[in-house]
Write an enzyme that holds these catalytic residues in place. Sequence first.
Site, PDB file in Angstrom:
ATOM      1  N   GLU A 152      73.373 128.140  -5.079  1.00 40.72           N
ATOM      2  CA  GLU A 152      74.387 127.312  -5.750  1.00 40.72           C
ATOM      3  C   GLU A 152      74.112 125.824  -5.626  1.00 40.72           C
ATOM      4  OE1 GLU A 152      76.467 127.001  -8.294  1.00 40.72           O
ATOM      5  OE2 GLU A 152      77.625 128.697  -7.527  1.00 40.72           O
ATOM      6  N   VAL A 155      71.705 123.302  -8.227  1.00 40.46           N
ATOM      7  CA  VAL A 155      72.070 122.726  -9.525  1.00 40.46           C
ATOM      8  C   VAL A 155      73.476 122.150  -9.378  1.00 40.46           C
ATOM      9  CG1 VAL A 155      72.445 123.193 -11.983  1.00 40.46           C
ATOM     10  CG2 VAL A 155      70.714 124.485 -10.724  1.00 40.46           C
ATOM     11  N   GLU A 212      67.268 105.899  -5.129  1.00 48.73           N
ATOM     12  CA  GLU A 212      66.282 105.707  -4.062  1.00 48.73           C
ATOM     13  C   GLU A 212      65.512 104.411  -4.315  1.00 48.73           C
ATOM     14  OE1 GLU A 212      65.509 108.096  -1.691  1.00 48.73           O
ATOM     15  OE2 GLU A 212      66.866 109.648  -2.441  1.00 48.73           O
ATOM     16  N   LYS A 227      65.910 121.339 -12.121  1.00 50.58           N
ATOM     17  CA  LYS A 227      67.172 122.076 -12.294  1.00 50.58           C
ATOM     18  C   LYS A 227      67.139 122.905 -13.582  1.00 50.58           C
ATOM     19  CE  LYS A 227      69.583 118.582  -9.637  1.00 50.58           C
ATOM     20  NZ  LYS A 227      70.179 117.243  -9.692  1.00 50.58           N
TER      21      LYS A 227
END
Length: 364
Positions: A152, A155, A212, A227
């Site tokens: 789970e 994504v 980032e 994903k």
Amino acid sequence: MKPLRLALLGFGTVGQWLAEALHTQRAWLQHEYGMVVAIISVATAHDGLIYQSDGLDIPTLLDLVATRQPLSTHRKVTHWTNVLEGLQATGGDVLAEATGATLRNGEPGLSYIRAALSQGMHVVTSSKGPMALAGLELLSLAQAQGVQLRMESTVMSGTPVLSTIREGMAGTRIRAIRGILNGTVNSILSAMATGRDYAEALAQAQAQGYAEADPTDDVEGDDTVAKTLILAAAVFGRALAPEQVERCGVTTLTREQVQQADALGKRIKHVASLRLLATDGTEVSRATAEDGAVPTFLEARVEPVALPLGDPLARIDGLLNAIAIQTDTPASVMVIGPGAGRFQAGQGMLADLIAIAKSVPKTV
Ligand SMILES: NC(=O)c1ccc[n+]([C@@H]2O[C@H](COP(=O)([O-])OP(=O)(O)OC[C@H]3O[C@@H](n4cnc5c(N)ncnc54)[C@H](OP(=O)(O)O)[C@@H]3O)[C@@H](O)[C@H]2O)c1
């Protein structure tokens, strides 16, 4: 009640959150779900794997990490410097895999997940890399072994997308999916919609800690591609390679393009899409694809798209993520929620663990 024996590989942000939740909510989890968990092993890159057959003491583990002491100083543990060998020697009922597996080769998570499934353990993972690069292979291995592989948190970081599809939408046939799956990119595009150019919007996201210092994986689309590959395997049962995803990042988007879209009543979003197509490019139903009467393929794209404001995805702003799921019926289902965060990722793993605990016969 016999506890579920958990091997926890990766004891960073997500792994520690999960351990803490299992400790602080122990009584409630037992009362509500009949779930009792003993963490029998924990591993990190620096400390290797420690094992204690009766279950490790979670407050001690958290304290050792907080005070930067080696996990091997936990009392009465067996220690392996080689984590894979330790996992193979000690096993457990469930592997919770939360290492920082890379998107390039899926390691170290890929080897750990393969090993656990091969020895008949259920697996929950928050690592995108292994599921993106070998999702279908791992799901097939789990099926062959009669165990569950749940992911789970990979994504939308634990916002319940995969369980909505797998459990909530069971019995429907999904033919297409569109999603906004990266909060960093979405917050950059939301800032650009207010008049900033790409460089300003990125700098703002970095200053606020959303992006980032090296934002490549997000802004070039690698994270969203990963994903998309996971959804291709988990929802459509198709193994796609990263090169099979038509991909365009957001780095070359200009303020002018965003303003032009705005003037036309549209919003530019970085959209991941998967849809079943016949080889002539026409859309087909899932039922037709499964019949095999018409040769089909799964089109996969990750790209900036100018969406009309009437499209619900156009109104997803900032760090929010969303996914629109189209079935063979006219109805479409949308799931909206956070796409990042320690709580969400840990929560996704906890929900996966509870789903497995419910399916395991209990011995009182
Ligand atoms: N944080 C989030 O919001 C979030 C959301 C969704 C998904 N995820 C995913 O969840 C996974 C874990 O994320 P995180 O934020 O918890 O990462 P993290 O804080 O960097 O922790 C990673 C942990 O994995 C351990 N590790 C690294 N290599 C290992 C190896 N070869 N064997 C055993 N352990 C190893 C690290 O050990 P050392 O401490 O010794 O280096 C550390 O304990 C990642 O795949 C991430 O992409 C995270």
